[in-house]
Design a protein around this motif. Structure first.
Motif, PDB file in Angstrom:
ATOM      1  N   LEU A  84       0.825  -1.204   0.000  1.00  0.00           N
ATOM      2  CA  LEU A  84       0.000   0.000   0.000  1.00  0.00           C
ATOM      3  C   LEU A  84       0.861   1.258   0.000  1.00  0.00           C
ATOM      4  O   LEU A  84       0.485   2.292  -0.560  1.00  0.00           O
ATOM      5  N   GLY A  85       2.045   1.172   0.600  1.00  0.00           N
ATOM      6  CA  GLY A  85       2.940   2.331   0.622  1.00  0.00           C
ATOM      7  C   GLY A  85       3.370   2.783  -0.759  1.00  0.00           C
ATOM      8  O   GLY A  85       3.694   3.963  -0.960  1.00  0.00           O
ATOM      9  N   GLU A  86       3.383   1.859  -1.729  1.00  0.00           N
ATOM     10  CA  GLU A  86       3.746   2.254  -3.093  1.00  0.00           C
ATOM     11  C   GLU A  86       2.748   3.268  -3.637  1.00  0.00           C
ATOM     12  O   GLU A  86       3.123   4.250  -4.298  1.00  0.00           O
ATOM     13  N   VAL A  87       1.455   3.049  -3.368  1.00  0.00           N
ATOM     14  CA  VAL A  87       0.432   3.996  -3.823  1.00  0.00           C
ATOM     15  C   VAL A  87       0.650   5.356  -3.172  1.00  0.00           C
ATOM     16  O   VAL A  87       0.510   6.404  -3.815  1.00  0.00           O
ATOM     17  N   LEU A  88       1.014   5.371  -1.895  1.00  0.00           N
ATOM     18  CA  LEU A  88       1.241   6.629  -1.197  1.00  0.00           C
ATOM     19  C   LEU A  88       2.454   7.360  -1.748  1.00  0.00           C
ATOM     20  O   LEU A  88       2.453   8.596  -1.861  1.00  0.00           O
ATOM     21  N   LEU A  89       3.509   6.629  -2.086  1.00  0.00           N
ATOM     22  CA  LEU A  89       4.665   7.267  -2.709  1.00  0.00           C
ATOM     23  C   LEU A  89       4.303   7.857  -4.067  1.00  0.00           C
ATOM     24  O   LEU A  89       4.733   8.961  -4.415  1.00  0.00           O
ATOM     25  N   ARG A  90       3.518   7.121  -4.837  1.00  0.00           N
ATOM     26  CA  ARG A  90       3.108   7.612  -6.149  1.00  0.00           C
ATOM     27  C   ARG A  90       2.342   8.924  -6.028  1.00  0.00           C
ATOM     28  O   ARG A  90       2.537   9.848  -6.809  1.00  0.00           O
ATOM     29  N   GLN A  91       1.441   8.999  -5.049  1.00  0.00           N
ATOM     30  CA  GLN A  91       0.632  10.204  -4.942  1.00  0.00           C
ATOM     31  C   GLN A  91       1.401  11.336  -4.277  1.00  0.00           C
ATOM     32  O   GLN A  91       1.113  12.513  -4.521  1.00  0.00           O
ATOM     33  N   ALA A  92       2.387  11.025  -3.456  1.00  0.00           N
ATOM     34  CA  ALA A  92       3.197  12.077  -2.843  1.00  0.00           C
ATOM     35  C   ALA A  92       4.163  12.694  -3.843  1.00  0.00           C
ATOM     36  O   ALA A  92       4.432  13.896  -3.808  1.00  0.00           O
ATOM     37  N   PHE A  93       4.684  11.879  -4.748  1.00  0.00           N
ATOM     38  CA  PHE A  93       5.647  12.351  -5.735  1.00  0.00           C
ATOM     39  C   PHE A  93       5.198  11.947  -7.145  1.00  0.00           C
ATOM     40  O   PHE A  93       5.869  11.172  -7.819  1.00  0.00           O
ATOM     41  N   PRO A  94       4.062  12.437  -7.599  1.00  0.00           N
ATOM     42  CA  PRO A  94       3.510  11.956  -8.878  1.00  0.00           C
ATOM     43  C   PRO A  94       4.396  12.257 -10.072  1.00  0.00           C
ATOM     44  O   PRO A  94       4.504  11.432 -10.975  1.00  0.00           O
ATOM     45  N   ALA A  95       5.017  13.436 -10.094  1.00  0.00           N
ATOM     46  CA  ALA A  95       5.807  13.808 -11.270  1.00  0.00           C
ATOM     47  C   ALA A  95       7.105  13.028 -11.352  1.00  0.00           C
ATOM     48  O   ALA A  95       7.653  12.830 -12.439  1.00  0.00           O
ATOM     49  N   GLU A  96       7.605  12.599 -10.210  1.00  0.00           N
ATOM     50  CA  GLU A  96       8.919  11.954 -10.184  1.00  0.00           C
ATOM     51  C   GLU A  96       8.840  10.432 -10.295  1.00  0.00           C
ATOM     52  O   GLU A  96       9.863   9.770 -10.495  1.00  0.00           O
ATOM     53  N   TRP A  97       7.634   9.871 -10.118  1.00  0.00           N
ATOM     54  CA  TRP A  97       7.534   8.418 -10.101  1.00  0.00           C
ATOM     55  C   TRP A  97       7.948   7.801 -11.431  1.00  0.00           C
ATOM     56  O   TRP A  97       8.652   6.784 -11.458  1.00  0.00           O
ATOM     57  N   SER A  98       7.537   8.386 -12.533  1.00  0.00           N
ATOM     58  CA  SER A  98       7.884   7.838 -13.850  1.00  0.00           C
ATOM     59  C   SER A  98       9.385   7.813 -14.054  1.00  0.00           C
ATOM     60  O   SER A  98       9.943   6.846 -14.583  1.00  0.00           O
ATOM     61  N   ALA A  99      10.061   8.893 -13.629  1.00  0.00           N
ATOM     62  CA  ALA A  99      11.519   8.928 -13.759  1.00  0.00           C
ATOM     63  C   ALA A  99      12.161   7.853 -12.897  1.00  0.00           C
ATOM     64  O   ALA A  99      13.148   7.216 -13.295  1.00  0.00           O
ATOM     65  N   HIS A 100      11.593   7.633 -11.723  1.00  0.00           N
ATOM     66  CA  HIS A 100      12.101   6.581 -10.835  1.00  0.00           C
ATOM     67  C   HIS A 100      11.986   5.206 -11.498  1.00  0.00           C
ATOM     68  O   HIS A 100      12.945   4.416 -11.490  1.00  0.00           O
ATOM     69  N   VAL A 101      10.828   4.928 -12.095  1.00  0.00           N
ATOM     70  CA  VAL A 101      10.613   3.640 -12.749  1.00  0.00           C
ATOM     71  C   VAL A 101      11.577   3.459 -13.912  1.00  0.00           C
ATOM     72  O   VAL A 101      12.161   2.381 -14.102  1.00  0.00           O
ATOM     73  N   ALA A 102      11.759   4.513 -14.712  1.00  0.00           N
ATOM     74  CA  ALA A 102      12.668   4.414 -15.853  1.00  0.00           C
ATOM     75  C   ALA A 102      14.112   4.221 -15.401  1.00  0.00           C
ATOM     76  O   ALA A 102      14.872   3.456 -16.003  1.00  0.00           O
ATOM     77  N   ARG A 103      14.483   4.902 -14.332  1.00  0.00           N
ATOM     78  CA  ARG A 103      15.870   4.842 -13.868  1.00  0.00           C
ATOM     79  C   ARG A 103      16.207   3.505 -13.224  1.00  0.00           C
ATOM     80  O   ARG A 103      17.326   3.003 -13.344  1.00  0.00           O
ATOM     81  N   HIS A 104      15.231   2.900 -12.554  1.00  0.00           N
ATOM     82  CA  HIS A 104      15.517   1.683 -11.782  1.00  0.00           C
ATOM     83  C   HIS A 104      14.732   0.476 -12.289  1.00  0.00           C
ATOM     84  O   HIS A 104      14.441  -0.450 -11.512  1.00  0.00           O
ATOM     85  N   ALA A 105      14.396   0.453 -13.576  1.00  0.00           N
ATOM     86  CA  ALA A 105      13.551  -0.622 -14.104  1.00  0.00           C
ATOM     87  C   ALA A 105      14.099  -2.004 -13.784  1.00  0.00           C
ATOM     88  O   ALA A 105      13.345  -2.936 -13.496  1.00  0.00           O
ATOM     89  N   GLY A 106      15.425  -2.158 -13.809  1.00  0.00           N
ATOM     90  CA  GLY A 106      16.020  -3.469 -13.582  1.00  0.00           C
ATOM     91  C   GLY A 106      15.994  -3.922 -12.138  1.00  0.00           C
ATOM     92  O   GLY A 106      16.302  -5.070 -11.838  1.00  0.00           O
ATOM     93  N   ARG A 107      15.596  -3.028 -11.206  1.00  0.00           N
ATOM     94  CA  ARG A 107      15.632  -3.379  -9.777  1.00  0.00           C
ATOM     95  C   ARG A 107      14.247  -3.452  -9.151  1.00  0.00           C
ATOM     96  O   ARG A 107      14.132  -3.752  -7.960  1.00  0.00           O
ATOM     97  N   LEU A 108      13.208  -3.175  -9.893  1.00  0.00           N
ATOM     98  CA  LEU A 108      11.885  -3.020  -9.299  1.00  0.00           C
ATOM     99  C   LEU A 108      11.283  -4.334  -8.813  1.00  0.00           C
ATOM    100  O   LEU A 108      10.319  -4.320  -8.049  1.00  0.00           O
ATOM    101  N   VAL A 109      11.821  -5.468  -9.270  1.00  0.00           N
ATOM    102  CA  VAL A 109      11.303  -6.753  -8.802  1.00  0.00           C
ATOM    103  C   VAL A 109      12.105  -7.278  -7.621  1.00  0.00           C
ATOM    104  O   VAL A 109      11.546  -7.652  -6.590  1.00  0.00           O
ATOM    105  N   ASP A 110      13.423  -7.298  -7.741  1.00  0.00           N
ATOM    106  CA  ASP A 110      14.227  -7.917  -6.685  1.00  0.00           C
ATOM    107  C   ASP A 110      14.703  -6.930  -5.621  1.00  0.00           C
ATOM    108  O   ASP A 110      15.037  -7.348  -4.510  1.00  0.00           O
ATOM    109  N   ASP A 111      14.742  -5.607  -5.907  1.00  0.00           N
ATOM    110  CA  ASP A 111      15.209  -4.643  -4.906  1.00  0.00           C
ATOM    111  C   ASP A 111      14.429  -3.334  -4.999  1.00  0.00           C
ATOM    112  O   ASP A 111      15.012  -2.265  -5.154  1.00  0.00           O
ATOM    113  N   PRO A 112      13.101  -3.379  -4.918  1.00  0.00           N
ATOM    114  CA  PRO A 112      12.332  -2.141  -5.057  1.00  0.00           C
ATOM    115  C   PRO A 112      12.598  -1.153  -3.935  1.00  0.00           C
ATOM    116  O   PRO A 112      12.621   0.062  -4.164  1.00  0.00           O
TER     117      PRO A 112
END
Length: 652
Positions: A159-187
């Protein structure tokens, strides 16, 4: 100066403390509203002197929650023999602890979050529902004490992921693009770099504010790093369970990381006693429960109107990719990187025969070993012996078993031998279905149906001996050569219909007509129907398949079967229409990216006009296929024999 929601996370992370970041993310103005009734139930049910009547009284304050609780208790999740009609009875049947957990879990869709998080909620519910049910079923598998608490922990964990998304909406996409290779094993590690705080920590603090017990909060806080829970075994076990469930629900991404996939398979084997094949079977069993539980929750997920489709996509991909990985392993094509270079293999010395025969004199042939269960996955070089038959190679694998090519030394002819997969054969219902397949198929004697020669048992293995058909299935033919010309299409249609007519005359419904079950003899081109493993004698009252279970292949399954009605000969005719449509166009008539999308299309959509896709085909043939694909069984041909008559009349 305090940080605000408009601050970029990288800058915030550089100067804000964890407490300041939590204040941003858990801003009361945007904080999810806790499910009040559920929290009262949780707190009350946790008391050792709790009176079940108190729980019933609390639940009666929320009619919607009562309704969902009864739906969940009566779903396939619990497998009750008799339906439960009251909340009081539900409390008695499943117990206070389960009710406590269910009340909280079922209230989660009512949690309100800020605007602008629709996509985040889609991802959250897809992951949390699938992961939660997987966590519960794994807990049941290894006999953990409170599996429904594991279900709730799975629903809450991200549930905290949703809260991070709404707290930092503009930056979330950049985060996903920057760390795409880590989002499964080290999010969590990736989020710490981007935001200075991670979603698991946020979730734990939110739940702590709701005053949930620490046996839920602590494992959720560290479920991506369960080693940090080593001091408390109960917490560590739940944390490891949640981590593994998260991997399984994202197995499509895990499959792209060979090292991670290897790690997941190792945990499945060592921690949960699941071989790779058993893991696939487990996921196949769990998928209907995921969809059933999603249906209970779905009505309140207003931000996800197509949640069922999203869930089905995740569940289907989860199973399909694991099955594909298993097939590659069985065929020897999986190559998992290892830290060291592997030297070229030395010449084989046939160690697989060492236990069955002594060393042989040069120039003589060693005796092949007797069949063993592990040979279902990897046949030894030179084959093996199964009763009086000499098994030579694998012809195909299905959900129920394996088909081998073998030699019959008594009649000096090739045969096909089908066995149940070892994992499947342990179930009495599977053995009964297999025996029923033998009885049904053996009763059909027709040139367009694969003949069954014998049913045997050897070394504890039941097997079916069938006619060997040299050639390929229609599915392979279409993949290699594309759509069929008119003459071949008509001949194929007539022969499939003839085989079905012979089966229906014996009161046998095939139930799984598809290109893979249509064999094409290489020399003669004759069509032969095979795999009556899903067939059912129409008059059989002793159903092995549980009521409501769908059996068949989605692309060719009749609408009435999808609705849960019994399969009939007219259902087979719908499958015939689907097969002919694909043979004519190279495309299935009801495409879809998910199982639920295909089911919806079969029930409600019209296929693309065959006439427009194949203008070279005669009108009578396109009309025949269209009639076979009618939604209403009464509008199809009355029988397979009627289809044959229609073909003969129009061709003459």
């Amino acid at each position: 100066m305090p940080a605000t929601l408009s601050d970029p996370p990288t800058a915030t992370a550089g100067r804000a403390s964890r407490a300041e970041l939590l204040a941003i993310v858990l801003d009361p103005a945007r904080l999810p509203t806790p499910p009040a009734v559920a929290l009262q139930v949780v707190n009350t049910a946790s008391r050792p002197d709790c009176d079940p009547g108190e729980i019933v009284a609390f639940l009666s304050l929320d009619a919607a929650l009562c309704g969902k609780l009864l739906k969940a208790v009566n779903s396939c999740l619990y497998g009750l023999k008799q339906p439960v009609a009251s909340v009081g009875r539900a409390v008695q049947v499943i117990g206070l602890k389960m009710v406590r957990s269910l009340a909280l879990g079922l209230s989660l869709p009512a949690v309100k979050v800020g605007r602008g998080t629709e996509q985040g909620m889609r991802g959250y519910w897809l992951s949390s529902v699938g992961g939660a049910i997987i966590a519960r079923e794994l807990a049941v598998l290894v006999r953990r004490p409170n599996p429904d608490d594991d279900l709730v922990a799975g629903l809450l964990r991200d549930l905290g992921e949703v809260l991070l998304r709404q707290a930092f909406p503009a930056e979330w996409s950049a985060h996903v693009a920057r760390h795409a290779g880590r989002l499964v094993d080290d999010p969590c590690g990736a989020e710490l770099e981007s935001f200075g705080i991670d979603h698991a920590d946020v979730t734990a603090e939110l739940l702590r504010g709701w005053k949930l017990p620490n046996d839920l909060v602590a494992p959720i806080r560290h479920h991506h790093r369960p080693a940090l829970l080593a001091a408390n075994k109960a917490h560590a076990d739940r944390g490891e369970l949640l981590q593994f469930a998260s991997y399984l629900v994202h197995v499509n991404a895990v499959a792209q990381r060979p090292e991670l996939l290897s790690q997941v398979l190792t945990v499945a084997r060592d921690r949960f006693g699941l071989s790779q094949t058993a893991l696939v079977e487990f996921l196949q069993r769990v998928t209907p429960k995921i969809e059933s539980f999603a249906a209970v929750l779905n009505q309140d997920i207003g931000q996800c109107p197509d949640f069922a489709s999203i869930l089905a996509a995740g569940a289907t991909e989860l199973v399909n990719l694991t099955v594909e990985s298993n097939r590659e392993r069985l065929s020897g094509t999986v190559r998992v990187p290892t830290p060291r270079k592997i030297a070229p293999p030395a010449p084989r010395t046939r160690p697989d025969l060492a236990a069955d025969a002594p060393a042989t004199v040069p120039g003589t042939r060693s005796k092949p070993p007797e069949f063993r269960p592990e040979f279902a996955y990897k046949l030894p070089e030179g084959g093996c012996r199964l009763g009086e038959y000499e098994v030579q190679s694998v012809l195909g694998r299905g959900s129920m078993g394996v088909v081998f090519k073998a030699h019959d030394p008594n009649l000096n002819r090739p045969v096909a031998v089908k066995i149940l997969s070892p994992e499947v054969s342990v179930a009495a219902s599977a053995r009964e279905r297999f025996a029923r397949e033998a009885r049904a198929a053996a009763s059909i004697q027709h040139e367009n149906v694969v003949s069954v020669y014998a049913v045997r048992e050897a070394t504890g293995t039941i097997y079916l001996v069938m006619e060997y058909v040299p050639g390929a299935c229609l599915e392979t033919r279409l993949r290699l050569h594309g759509r069929m010309p008119e003459a071949l299409l008509v001949a194929t249609a007539r022969q499939i219909a003839a085989g079905l007519a012979a089966a229906h005359a014996k009161q046998i419904v095939h139930r799984d007509i598809k290109p893979a079950n249509v064999l094409l003899e290489a020399e003669t081109g004759r069509v032969k129907l095979t795999d009556f493993g899903l067939a059912r004698v129409a008059s059989d009252e002793n159903h092995v398949t549980a009521a409501g279970t769908l059996i068949g292949t989605p692309f060719f399954m009749a609408p009435e079967v999808i609705r849960g009605e019994p399969a009939t000969p007219l259902s087979d005719l719908f499958g015939l229409g689907g097969v002919l449509y694909e043979a004519a166009t190279g495309q299935v008539p009801f495409p879809g990216q998910t199982v639920s999308a295909v089911f919806r299309a079969v029930r409600t959509a019209a296929p693309a006009s065959l006439r427009s896709m194949r203008p070279d085909l005669p009108t009578w043939l396109t009309a025949l296929v269209a009639r076979l694909l009618e939604k209403d069984p009464a509008r199809r041909y009355a029988s397979a024999s009627a289809v044959i008559a229609a073909i003969d009349d129009d061709r003459s």
